[in-house]
Design a protein around this motif. Structure first.
Motif, mmCIF file in Angstrom:
data_model
loop_
_atom_site.group_PDB
_atom_site.id
_atom_site.type_symbol
_atom_site.label_atom_id
_atom_site.label_comp_id
_atom_site.label_asym_id
_atom_site.label_seq_id
_atom_site.Cartn_x
_atom_site.Cartn_y
_atom_site.Cartn_z
ATOM 1 N N MET A 1 52.653 32.168 50.058
ATOM 2 C CA MET A 1 52.292 32.595 48.703
ATOM 3 C C MET A 1 50.998 33.398 48.758
ATOM 4 N N SER A 2 51.087 34.613 49.296
ATOM 5 C CA SER A 2 49.887 35.423 49.472
ATOM 6 C C SER A 2 49.461 36.057 48.153
ATOM 7 N N ASN A 3 48.177 35.996 47.885
ATOM 8 C CA ASN A 3 47.572 36.751 46.797
ATOM 9 C C ASN A 3 46.157 37.101 47.235
ATOM 10 N N PHE A 4 45.323 37.592 46.322
ATOM 11 C CA PHE A 4 43.978 38.001 46.709
ATOM 12 C C PHE A 4 43.170 36.853 47.303
ATOM 13 N N LYS A 5 43.418 35.635 46.829
ATOM 14 C CA LYS A 5 42.659 34.480 47.328
ATOM 15 C C LYS A 5 42.962 34.175 48.797
ATOM 16 N N ILE A 14 38.849 43.945 46.926
ATOM 17 C CA ILE A 14 39.633 43.067 46.050
ATOM 18 C C ILE A 14 39.103 43.130 44.621
ATOM 19 N N GLN A 15 37.782 43.190 44.470
ATOM 20 C CA GLN A 15 37.188 43.303 43.137
ATOM 21 C C GLN A 15 37.623 44.595 42.462
ATOM 22 N N HIS A 16 37.640 45.684 43.242
ATOM 23 C CA HIS A 16 38.086 46.981 42.705
ATOM 24 C C HIS A 16 39.534 46.880 42.225
ATOM 25 N N MET A 17 40.395 46.292 43.042
ATOM 26 C CA MET A 17 41.806 46.154 42.687
ATOM 27 C C MET A 17 41.985 45.298 41.441
ATOM 28 N N SER A 18 41.317 44.164 41.417
ATOM 29 C CA SER A 18 41.445 43.240 40.296
ATOM 30 C C SER A 18 40.985 43.884 38.995
ATOM 31 N N THR A 19 39.870 44.613 39.057
ATOM 32 C CA THR A 19 39.352 45.301 37.862
ATOM 33 C C THR A 19 40.326 46.367 37.391
ATOM 34 N N ALA A 20 40.883 47.130 38.350
ATOM 35 C CA ALA A 20 41.852 48.173 37.992
ATOM 36 C C ALA A 20 43.084 47.574 37.317
ATOM 37 N N LEU A 21 43.526 46.423 37.816
ATOM 38 C CA LEU A 21 44.685 45.747 37.228
ATOM 39 C C LEU A 21 44.384 45.269 35.803
ATOM 40 N N LYS A 22 43.226 44.642 35.625
ATOM 41 C CA LYS A 22 42.864 44.121 34.306
ATOM 42 C C LYS A 22 42.699 45.248 33.288
ATOM 43 N N ASN A 23 42.126 46.383 33.740
ATOM 44 C CA ASN A 23 41.874 47.511 32.834
ATOM 45 C C ASN A 23 43.046 48.481 32.757
ATOM 46 N N LYS A 40 44.924 45.383 56.675
ATOM 47 C CA LYS A 40 45.503 46.431 55.825
ATOM 48 C C LYS A 40 46.841 45.984 55.225
ATOM 49 N N ASN A 41 47.707 45.444 56.069
ATOM 50 C CA ASN A 41 49.019 44.996 55.586
ATOM 51 C C ASN A 41 48.891 43.883 54.550
ATOM 52 N N MET A 42 48.023 42.923 54.830
ATOM 53 C CA MET A 42 47.859 41.796 53.910
ATOM 54 C C MET A 42 47.327 42.269 52.558
ATOM 55 N N LEU A 43 46.353 43.186 52.580
ATOM 56 C CA LEU A 43 45.808 43.707 51.328
ATOM 57 C C LEU A 43 46.855 44.498 50.548
ATOM 58 N N ALA A 44 47.634 45.322 51.272
ATOM 59 C CA ALA A 44 48.666 46.119 50.606
ATOM 60 C C ALA A 44 49.716 45.213 49.973
ATOM 61 N N LYS A 45 50.096 44.146 50.681
ATOM 62 C CA LYS A 45 51.075 43.197 50.135
ATOM 63 C C LYS A 45 50.505 42.477 48.911
ATOM 64 N N ALA A 46 49.254 42.022 49.018
ATOM 65 C CA ALA A 46 48.636 41.300 47.902
ATOM 66 C C ALA A 46 48.490 42.200 46.680
ATOM 67 N N PHE A 47 48.102 43.461 46.903
ATOM 68 C CA PHE A 47 47.940 44.405 45.790
ATOM 69 C C PHE A 47 49.296 44.719 45.158
ATOM 70 N N LYS A 49 51.947 42.864 45.180
ATOM 71 C CA LYS A 49 52.408 41.657 44.485
ATOM 72 C C LYS A 49 51.728 41.526 43.121
ATOM 73 N N ALA A 50 50.418 41.802 43.088
ATOM 74 C CA ALA A 50 49.680 41.713 41.825
ATOM 75 C C ALA A 50 50.126 42.807 40.849
ATOM 76 N N LEU A 51 50.413 43.998 41.370
ATOM 77 C CA LEU A 51 50.871 45.096 40.520
ATOM 78 C C LEU A 51 52.208 44.762 39.851
ATOM 79 N N GLU A 52 53.094 44.127 40.591
ATOM 80 C CA GLU A 52 54.428 43.833 40.070
ATOM 81 C C GLU A 52 54.504 42.486 39.332
ATOM 82 N N CYS A 53 53.442 41.686 39.422
ATOM 83 C CA CYS A 53 53.451 40.360 38.794
ATOM 84 C C CYS A 53 53.654 40.476 37.282
ATOM 85 N N GLU A 54 54.513 39.628 36.762
ATOM 86 C CA GLU A 54 54.827 39.669 35.337
ATOM 87 C C GLU A 54 53.705 39.112 34.465
#
Length: 329
Positions: A1-5, A14-23, A40-47, A49-54
């Motif tokens: 269950m990979s995510n940013f954490k 990760i902060q940049h990604m999270s802020t972009a998602l929230k905004n 790189k792979n782990m970050l791309a997967k986590a990002f 996953k967060a982009l597609e998260c409902e």
């Protein structure tokens, strides 16, 4: 269950990604740049996953349908580019797997995400084909390029992407991760973290190696005794090292850690600052007998050995030259 954490280090990215998602300020093109194994792979997967998260709150929820699909590798709107030629990503690979497919709307998610690993392998024609899509993507299209060589990408692509430079992760974070997630003993985690130079994947690889104990035994035998070896013993040591040809950079990195410990003790005499704490007596003895110039020559010889091997210099010759400098200095 990979995510940013679950990502080790890279907090600013990760902060940049999270802020972009929230905004809801998402770019259509990203580049993840850093050495192999840096995450790189782990970050791309986590990002992705967060982009597609409902749930859509800045990270993945690990509970929705899309998150479950990502965890099982079955998210239909997140695609990894594949290529038959190991050394090249061709223009046909880009056209068929990205350009043509992006015209089809997402199957079940908000975005269609295309991840290109080893993006430096794209030839110029492939990059130009990708550039057209990056310049005029559909609203739902996102491209992520993962590379260990930013200079291999065209300036026109770089100028249209947000670039994430992955920096080395702090040793203590890697140690803690190896101990907690892999059950690695503290002394082994300390050595693996030090030799990894901030690359988590490299530390995991070393910690998971079945040959770790044998490898460390041979390395320590050499660095402890090389100054007393006769020439024929140096040659014998080279023969023993030839059994680790595929891992020779790991061998050299472990030697590098040893001599940095020697240098630290010579400068500070602080036992808490060294990696090979169990070898304090040997390290201190070498620190007393070594000059700063000699230690510098040894460290340079280790770097030169890696460069020579990368340039396909004969293995035995490169190793003999390295060990003789270690012996004489």
């Amino acid at each position: 269950m990979s995510n940013f954490k679950s990502v080790i280090g890279h907090e600013q990215i990760i902060q940049h990604m999270s802020t972009a998602l929230k905004n809801k300020k998402i770019s259509h093109a990203y580049i993840f740049e850093g050495p192999n194994g840096c995450g790189k792979n782990m970050l791309a997967k986590a990002f992705s996953k967060a982009l597609e998260c409902e749930a859509g709150y800045g990270d993945s929820c690990n509970m929705c349908r899309s998150c479950h699909q990502m965890d099982t590798g079955n998210q239909p709107d997140v695609k990894w580019l594949t290529h038959e030629k190991p050394a090249t990503i061709s223009v046909d690979d880009v056209r068929t797997q990205i350009n043509a497919d992006m015209g089809i709307k997402p199957y079940s998610s908000k975005y269609k995400i295309y991840i290109v690993d080893e993006a430096e392998k794209m030839n110029e024609q492939a990059q130009n084909a990708l550039l057209k899509t990056i310049e005029e993507p559909p609203e739902y299209g996102i491209i992520m390029l993962l590379t260990n060589n930013l200079e291999a990408l065209l300036p026109t692509i770089l100028s249209r992407c947000i670039v994430f430079h992955l920096k080395p992760v702090d040793n203590y974070k890697i140690e803690e991760f190896l101990e907690k997630e892999y059950g690695v003993p503290d002394y082994k985690a300390r050595i693996c973290a030090a030799f990894s130079q901030g690359v988590v994947g490299k530390a995991i690889q070393m910690a998971s190696s079945e040959d770790f104990n044998d490898l460390q035994y041979h390395v320590l035998n050499i660095v402890k005794n090389v100054h007393e070896m006769d020439v024929y013993e140096v040659i014998e040591a080279v023969k023993r090292l030839s059994a680790y040809k595929t891992d020779i950079n790991d061998v050299i990195d472990m030697m590098m850690v040893w001599y940095r410990d020697v240098l630290i003790l010579k400068v500070t005499k602080d036992a808490n600052a060294i990696v090979y704490k169990d070898e304090y007596r040997f390290l201190m003895d070498q620190a007393k007998r070594s000059s700063y110039e000699g230690l510098n020559e040894i460290i340079q010889s280790l770097e030169k050995a890696k460069a020579r091997l990368a340039a396909n210099v004969n293995f035995d010759v490169a190793m003999e030259m390295m060990l003789l400098v270690m012996k004489e200095s």
